[in-house]
Design a protein around this motif. Structure first.
Motif, mmCIF file in Angstrom:
data_model
loop_
_atom_site.group_PDB
_atom_site.id
_atom_site.type_symbol
_atom_site.label_atom_id
_atom_site.label_comp_id
_atom_site.label_asym_id
_atom_site.label_seq_id
_atom_site.Cartn_x
_atom_site.Cartn_y
_atom_site.Cartn_z
ATOM 1 N N TRP A 70 84.215 30.313 -26.685
ATOM 2 C CA TRP A 70 83.517 29.334 -27.506
ATOM 3 C C TRP A 70 81.998 29.512 -27.413
ATOM 4 O O TRP A 70 81.310 29.518 -28.436
ATOM 5 C CB TRP A 70 83.928 27.939 -27.054
ATOM 6 N N LEU A 71 81.490 29.688 -26.211
ATOM 7 C CA LEU A 71 80.053 29.865 -26.041
ATOM 8 C C LEU A 71 79.578 31.189 -26.636
ATOM 9 O O LEU A 71 78.479 31.258 -27.204
ATOM 10 C CB LEU A 71 79.680 29.788 -24.563
ATOM 11 N N ALA A 72 80.398 32.229 -26.531
ATOM 12 C CA ALA A 72 80.039 33.518 -27.124
ATOM 13 C C ALA A 72 79.987 33.418 -28.648
ATOM 14 O O ALA A 72 79.115 34.013 -29.288
ATOM 15 C CB ALA A 72 81.034 34.595 -26.691
ATOM 16 N N LEU A 73 80.897 32.666 -29.230
ATOM 17 C CA LEU A 73 80.894 32.450 -30.677
ATOM 18 C C LEU A 73 79.608 31.739 -31.114
ATOM 19 O O LEU A 73 78.961 32.148 -32.087
ATOM 20 C CB LEU A 73 82.121 31.633 -31.081
ATOM 21 N N ASP A 110 87.482 20.873 -34.212
ATOM 22 C CA ASP A 110 88.533 21.615 -34.915
ATOM 23 C C ASP A 110 88.320 23.118 -34.799
ATOM 24 O O ASP A 110 89.277 23.893 -34.733
ATOM 25 C CB ASP A 110 88.582 21.216 -36.389
ATOM 26 N N GLU A 111 87.056 23.532 -34.755
ATOM 27 C CA GLU A 111 86.756 24.953 -34.630
ATOM 28 C C GLU A 111 87.107 25.466 -33.234
ATOM 29 O O GLU A 111 87.635 26.581 -33.084
ATOM 30 C CB GLU A 111 85.281 25.181 -34.922
ATOM 31 N N PHE A 112 86.839 24.658 -32.221
ATOM 32 C CA PHE A 112 87.241 25.028 -30.864
ATOM 33 C C PHE A 112 88.761 25.124 -30.771
ATOM 34 O O PHE A 112 89.308 26.075 -30.197
ATOM 35 C CB PHE A 112 86.714 24.010 -29.854
ATOM 36 N N TYR A 113 89.464 24.158 -31.364
ATOM 37 C CA TYR A 113 90.931 24.178 -31.345
ATOM 38 C C TYR A 113 91.450 25.429 -32.045
ATOM 39 O O TYR A 113 92.467 26.008 -31.635
ATOM 40 C CB TYR A 113 91.500 22.938 -32.029
#
Length: 225
Positions: A70-73, A110-113
């Protein structure tokens, strides 16, 4: 799967306590702080700055909560840098756990999910800057293409809890998969790990650690002449 419990770390972000290992997935001093310091700043940012490129291929050992991914994204978008991200995980979390993690605000939850819902073992183009392939397997059981990765996120459980993941044979496998000049970053700073990485002819740096930890390791694969 062993009993897992969500905990709140010192920076307010969640981690998970694995009861069978008596180990947390992240530092209790701050999960997000640790991931940003070790993997994003000391890994991605360092590699990009040193090589002045806008495309990075990353391999992660331990998808876990999806925090590093998630952090890399987010970093890839903020820095306008393309990342091809591959992550291996032997024991994926159940939705009943990952759906409660607080890494993303309500607007981006929702994007993390979505990162968790992406099918295992299939590459997915998340957006223009980020592709993700999650591999559901033990690292010991997969083959990695040689000289393929720029940055390695080595985020296995600690050597005292999962010693097989820190064996010389595993490190050799990782080193072979790295490109020349590629970097390996981990929260661990054990002397044996440093010796093993040096035995593989890597340049090892002991860096200041994240909050609550004195040191971490970054190792660079030497250019062959």
């Amino acid at each position: 799967m062993s009993a897992l419990k969500i905990i709140v770390t010192a920076d307010g972000s969640h981690s998970i306590f694995n009861d069978s290992l008596q180990e947390t997935y992240h530092s209790v001093h701050g999960a997000v702080q640790e991931s940003m310091h070790v993997f994003i700043q000391s890994g991605l940012e360092f590699y990009r700055t040193a090589n002045k490129i806008n495309s990075i291929k990353t391999f992660e050992v331990g998808f876990g909560t999806g925090l590093n991914t998630w952090l890399a994204l987010q970093w890839a978008r903020n820095e306008n840098c393309s990342i091809n991200y591959v992550s291996v995980e032997a024991f994926p979390l159940e939705e009943s756990i990952w759906s409660l993690l607080n890494y993303a605000d309500d607007r981006r939850a929702d994007e993390f999910y979505y990162l968790h819902k992406i099918r295992w073992d299939e590459e997915c183009q998340v957006d223009e800057q980020f592709s993700l392939k999650k591999i559901n397997a033990r690292l010991e059981d997969i083959q990695l293409e040689e000289a393929s990765y720029d940055v390695i996120f080595f985020d296995a459980f600690a050597p005292g809890k999962q010693p097989e993941m820190w064996s010389l044979s595993i490190l050799e496998k990782i080193e072979r998969a790295m490109k020349e000049g590629g970097v390996f970053v981990t929260y661990c700073a054990k002397g044996q790990l440093k010796r093993d990485l040096r035995a593989l002819q890597m340049v090892v740096e002991t860096l200041p650690g994240p909050p609550g930890k004195n040191e971490m390791i970054r190792a660079t694969k030497m250019l062959r002449t």
